[in-house]
Design a protein around this motif. Structure first.
Motif, short mmCIF file in Angstrom:
data_model
loop_
_atom_site.label_atom_id
_atom_site.label_comp_id
_atom_site.label_asym_id
_atom_site.label_seq_id
_atom_site.Cartn_x
_atom_site.Cartn_y
_atom_site.Cartn_z
N PRO A 5 -5.11 -0.77 2.04
CA PRO A 5 -4.50 -1.90 1.32
C PRO A 5 -4.11 -1.60 -0.11
N LYS A 6 -4.91 -0.83 -0.82
CA LYS A 6 -4.59 -0.55 -2.23
C LYS A 6 -3.34 0.31 -2.34
N ILE A 7 -3.24 1.32 -1.48
CA ILE A 7 -2.08 2.20 -1.53
C ILE A 7 -0.81 1.44 -1.20
N TRP A 8 -0.88 0.56 -0.19
CA TRP A 8 0.31 -0.19 0.20
C TRP A 8 0.62 -1.32 -0.77
N TYR A 9 -0.39 -2.09 -1.16
CA TYR A 9 -0.11 -3.28 -1.97
C TYR A 9 -0.04 -2.96 -3.47
N LEU A 10 -1.06 -2.29 -4.01
CA LEU A 10 -1.10 -2.07 -5.44
C LEU A 10 -0.09 -1.00 -5.88
N LEU A 11 0.01 0.07 -5.12
CA LEU A 11 0.92 1.15 -5.51
C LEU A 11 2.30 1.00 -4.91
N GLY A 12 2.43 0.16 -3.88
CA GLY A 12 3.72 0.05 -3.22
C GLY A 12 4.17 1.37 -2.61
N SER A 13 3.20 2.27 -2.41
CA SER A 13 3.46 3.59 -1.83
C SER A 13 4.42 4.42 -2.69
N ALA A 14 4.55 4.07 -3.98
CA ALA A 14 5.55 4.70 -4.84
C ALA A 14 5.05 5.97 -5.53
N GLY A 15 3.77 6.29 -5.36
CA GLY A 15 3.24 7.53 -5.92
C GLY A 15 3.28 8.63 -4.87
N PRO A 16 3.48 9.88 -5.27
CA PRO A 16 3.55 10.96 -4.28
C PRO A 16 2.29 11.12 -3.44
N LEU A 17 1.12 11.00 -4.05
CA LEU A 17 -0.11 11.13 -3.27
C LEU A 17 -0.28 9.96 -2.31
N SER A 18 0.09 8.76 -2.77
CA SER A 18 -0.03 7.59 -1.89
C SER A 18 0.94 7.70 -0.72
N MET A 19 2.14 8.21 -0.96
CA MET A 19 3.10 8.36 0.13
C MET A 19 2.62 9.40 1.14
N ILE A 20 2.04 10.48 0.64
CA ILE A 20 1.48 11.49 1.55
C ILE A 20 0.37 10.87 2.39
N GLY A 21 -0.52 10.10 1.75
CA GLY A 21 -1.60 9.44 2.48
C GLY A 21 -1.09 8.47 3.53
N ASN A 22 -0.06 7.70 3.18
CA ASN A 22 0.53 6.76 4.12
C ASN A 22 1.14 7.47 5.32
N ALA A 23 1.90 8.51 5.03
CA ALA A 23 2.57 9.25 6.10
C ALA A 23 1.55 9.81 7.09
N VAL A 24 0.47 10.36 6.55
CA VAL A 24 -0.58 10.93 7.40
C VAL A 24 -1.27 9.84 8.22
N GLN A 25 -1.62 8.70 7.58
CA GLN A 25 -2.32 7.64 8.31
C GLN A 25 -1.46 7.07 9.44
N ILE A 26 -0.19 6.81 9.15
CA ILE A 26 0.69 6.25 10.19
C ILE A 26 0.91 7.27 11.31
N ARG A 27 1.12 8.51 10.95
CA ARG A 27 1.35 9.53 11.97
C ARG A 27 0.13 9.70 12.87
N GLU A 28 -1.06 9.74 12.27
CA GLU A 28 -2.28 9.89 13.08
C GLU A 28 -2.49 8.69 13.98
N ALA A 29 -2.18 7.49 13.47
CA ALA A 29 -2.32 6.30 14.31
C ALA A 29 -1.38 6.38 15.51
N LEU A 30 -0.13 6.73 15.26
CA LEU A 30 0.86 6.79 16.35
C LEU A 30 0.50 7.89 17.37
N GLN A 31 -0.12 8.94 16.90
CA GLN A 31 -0.45 10.06 17.80
C GLN A 31 -1.69 9.82 18.62
N HIS A 32 -2.65 9.07 18.05
CA HIS A 32 -3.95 8.97 18.71
C HIS A 32 -4.24 7.66 19.40
N LYS A 33 -3.38 6.65 19.19
CA LYS A 33 -3.63 5.36 19.84
C LYS A 33 -2.47 5.06 20.78
N HIS A 34 -2.62 5.42 22.02
CA HIS A 34 -1.56 5.21 23.01
C HIS A 34 -2.06 4.28 24.12
#
Length: 320
Positions: A291-320
Motif C-alpha cells: 500500500p505505501k509504494i502504490w499510494y504514498l509513492l504512486g510508484s514514481a520512484g525507481p525502487l518502488s517501480m522495481i518492487g511493484n513489477a516484481v510483486q505483480i509478476r510473481e502474483a501472475l506467475q504463481h497464482k493460477h
C-alpha cells in the motif's frame, strides 16, 4: 649590472610561468552549477548540494538508490525500505503537503525538492532556495521517472549509476509485461474503509495496466481520473479474473476515520462471500499490493517501480 640583468630575466621568466600557470588553471576551473530538467522546464542549480530538503517520497526513493545526501525530510509513515529516513540525523522539515518554515530556517537548504502533494508550494519555497519539481505524469510515468533520475544523478556526478538504475527499472517492467500479456483481465481497487474506487487505464493508479501491461477488467473512463466508485455487487457483476487491492489506510497508518470510528482493513473488507464467489476469489487471485509504494509513492520512484513489477509478476506467475 650583469647580475641585475640576469636576476631581472629570472624574475620575468618566473612571472611569465606563473601567469601561464594561472591562465591554465582558470581555463580548467570546474563548473559549480549545471542546468537540469524538471517538471517546470529547466533550472540552473549548484552541483553537489549538501543541505537538501526533500518533500517527496519518490524523490527520496531515487536518492536512496543513488546514495545521495539528504538533510531534511517529511514526517510520514515511511515504507520499510525508506525507514532509514526516520533516523534523527535527518531533520523533519514538514509533511508531504506542508513545509515547516521554521525548520527550513534552521537548515538553510541549498536545494529543495518537491513533487505531487508538495508541488503547490513551489513559488513560496523558491523564495528560500533553489527548487526542483520532480512531479510525474501518469501517462508518461517512466519517461518522467527517467528525467528525475538523470537530473538527480547529474547533480552529484553519478550519471552512469542513474543510467544503470533506469536500465534495471525498464528491464523489470518489460519482464512483467511479458507475463502480463498472457494474463486474464484484472481489477485494481483503491479501498478506503467502505469506499472502493476501481482504477481503470489512465486513472490515478492505472499503471497496473498502463505501465505493467495487465489487461483491464474495466474500460478507461477519462471522466473519473481518480477511479470509478464501486460496490461489492459491482465487483460481482464485473467478475474479474484477478483483483488487486490498495489499502489506503494501511498506506497512511490511519487507525480511525474522521468520525473517530476504527478503520476497516482492506483484508477484512474483501473477506466476504461476494468476493469469494467471483472468478478471482474462487482461484485465490485476490492480491493486496504494497500500500505505501502504490499510494504514498504512486510508484514514481525507481525502487518502488522495481518492487511493484516484481510483486505483480510473481502474483501472475504463481497464482493460477
Amino acid at each position: 649590472m650583469t647580475d641585475f640583468i640576469q636576476r631581472r630575466a629570472v624574475t620575468i621568466a618566473m612571472a611569465s610561468a606563473l601567469l601561464a600557470s594561472g591562465a591554465t588553471v582558470s581555463a580548467a576551473i570546474t563548473p559549480t552549477t549545471t542546468t537540469v530538467q524538471h517538471a517546470r522546464g529547466t533550472a540552473t542549480v549548484a552541483l553537489a548540494p549538501q543541505r537538501v530538503v526533500v518533500y517527496d517520497l519518490a524523490a527520496l526513493d531515487a536518492m536512496q538508490a543513488l546514495q545521495l545526501p539528504v538533510t531534511g525530510v517529511p514526517k510520514v509513515a515511511y515504507p520499510q525500505y525508506l525507514s532509514g529516513y526516520t533516523d534523527t540525523r535527518y531533520q523533519v522539515a514538514g509533511t508531504l503537503f506542508e513545509p515547516d518554515y521554521e525548520a527550513l530556517s534552521r537548515i538553510q537548504p541549498d536545494l529543495i525538492i518537491i513533487a505531487g502533494r508538495s508541488a503547490a508550494k513551489y513559488d513560496t519555497l523558491s523564495k528560500l532556495a533553489p527548487v526542483l519539481d520532480l512531479s510525474v505524469r501518469g501517462d508518461a510515468l517512466l519517461a518522467d521517472m527517467e528525467r528525475n533520475v538523470h537530473t538527480l544523478a547529474t547533480l552529484w556526478g553519478k550519471q552512469e549509476a542513474g543510467r544503470q538504475l533506469m536500465e534495471k527499472v525498464r528491464s523489470e517492467v518489460a519482464a512483467t509485461r511479458a507475463v502480463a500479456e498472457k494474463s486474464a483481465p484484472a481489477l485494481l481497487v483503491l479501498a478506503v474503509n467502505n469506499f472502493m474506487g476501481g482504477q481503470t487505464p489512465g486513472a490515478r493508479f492505472g499503471l497496473l495496466h498502463d505501465v505493467l501491461g495487465v489487461p483491464a477488467a474495466l474500460p478507461a473512463d477519462p471522466s473519473k481520473p481518480r477511479g470509478v466508485p464501486l460496490k461489492m455487487e459491482d465487483i460481482a457483476r464485473i467478475d474479474p479474473q484477478w483483483i488487486f487491492v490498495i489499502d489506503r489506510n494501511a498506506a497512511t497508518g490511519s487507525t480511525t476515520t474522521k468520525e473517530g470510528a476504527p478503520v476497516i482493513p482492506a483484508t477484512e473488507l474483501f473477506n466476504n462471500e461476494t468476493i469469494r464467489n467471483t472468478a478471482a476469489g474462487k482461484q485465490g487471485r485476490v492480491v493486496f499490493v504494497d500500500p505505501k509504494i502504490w499510494y504514498l509513492l504512486g510508484s514514481a520512484g525507481p525502487l518502488s517501480m522495481i518492487g511493484n513489477a516484481v510483486q505483480i509478476r510473481e502474483a501472475l506467475q504463481h497464482k493460477h
